[in-house]
Write an enzyme that holds these catalytic residues in place. Structure first.
Site, PDB file in Angstrom:
ATOM      1  N   GLU A 103      -6.259  20.727  16.975  1.00 44.06           N
ATOM      2  CA  GLU A 103      -5.857  20.430  15.608  1.00 44.06           C
ATOM      3  C   GLU A 103      -4.361  20.613  15.360  1.00 44.06           C
ATOM      4  OE1 GLU A 103     -10.240  20.896  15.363  1.00 44.06           O
ATOM      5  OE2 GLU A 103      -8.606  21.836  16.478  1.00 44.06           O
ATOM      6  N   GLU A 161     -15.534  23.678  17.858  1.00 42.08           N
ATOM      7  CA  GLU A 161     -15.896  24.441  16.660  1.00 42.08           C
ATOM      8  C   GLU A 161     -17.418  24.550  16.527  1.00 42.08           C
ATOM      9  OE1 GLU A 161     -12.739  25.057  13.709  1.00 42.08           O
ATOM     10  OE2 GLU A 161     -13.008  22.897  13.430  1.00 42.08           O
TER      11      GLU A 161
END
Length: 266
Positions: free
Chosen positions: A140, A120
């Site tokens: 995730e 990210e």
């Protein structure tokens, strides 16, 4: 220069090098690391002698994501930094480049794991170099979590949507070679040389006119979602003033005199 117990800061000429420094936890994001990152971005923005930034990690790892023990409520290292987070509740998003874009180019030098929060943060950088054994991925969903660092918005704008959705929905790891093939990174280099290559790129940037570099970066991001007509108008507004700077005149003189230019941000 600042830095914290989990974020090292050093200068390499006109380049500010920010090093994630928590090798015992594969450089998992901690509060001290986030505070150090944010302070590093601010330092680069405010110091005109800094012309580029390199983000890397120590111990053969870039970043393995958020500290999941902290997420589970088991505490986070560096509680003495918590007053910074209280003073600016948005600090962690700025640190992860979700809510902040540095004026100077940011080059990522990746070795080893660059997963979850690491991938990210990567999406907030401008140029990306990786060692051939590096691993990328947004894990995730495999843990019942959401990649809230910006990936569902940014990834589809940086790589083809089919690849973005596969990465987001499978949570599987990607090799450096596969990451390069889909456009997530730009360079694959021998292991242990990502930082050196990133610094080489930084030096090439540093040799250019800093006002021009910053204007070009700003224009690319400002026009990314505009129509071509609106984008061209915005580009002209951003780029035309650069031609009236002392830096532009110095660049022209240096070219005609066949010498390296000396830029002074004027």
């Amino acid at each position: 220069m600042g830095g914290t117990e989990h974020l090292a800061v050093q200068r390499e000429g006109a380049t500010l090098v920010l090093t994630l420094n928590r090798p015992e936890a594969k450089n998992a994001l901690s509060l001290p690391m986030l505070v150090g990152l944010y302070d590093g971005w601010v330092e680069a923005d405010e110091d005109d002698t800094i012309r580029s930034i390199v983000l890397t990690g120590t111990g053969g790892t870039f970043c393995a994501g958020m500290d999941l023990k902290a997420l589970a409520g088991d505490g986070m290292a560096g509680q003495h930094h918590r007053d910074r987070l209280k003073a600016d509740p948005d600090l962690h998003w700025k640190a992860m480049l979700r809510h902040h874009r540095p004026r100077k180019p940011v080059i990522a030098a990746v070795e080893g794991y660059c997963v979850a929060g690491g991938t990210e943060i990567l999406q907030g950088t401008d140029i990306r170099v990786a060692g051939e054994s590096a691993t990328f991925g947004l894990f995730e969903v495999r843990r019942g979590l959401f990649p809230i660092g910006g990936s569902t918005v940014r990834l589809q704008r940086q790589i083809p949507r089919t690849h973005a959705l596969e990465m987001l929905l499978t949570g599987r790891p990607y090799s450096a070679q596969e990451a390069a093939a889909i456009g997530l990174i730009g360079h694959v280099v021998p292991d242990g040389t990502a930082l050196a290559r990133a610094l080489e790129i930084a030096e090439q940037i540093n040799a250019c006119g800093p006002l021009a570099v910053e204007a070009v970066k700003a224009s690319v991001y400002e026009t990314a979602e505009l129509t071509e007509t609106d984008g061209l108008a915005a580009e002209l507004a951003r780029g035309w003033p650069v031609f009236d700077t002392a830096d532009a005149k110095e660049g022209a003189r240096a070219f005609t005199e066949k010498r390296p230019p000396v830029y002074r941000r004027a």
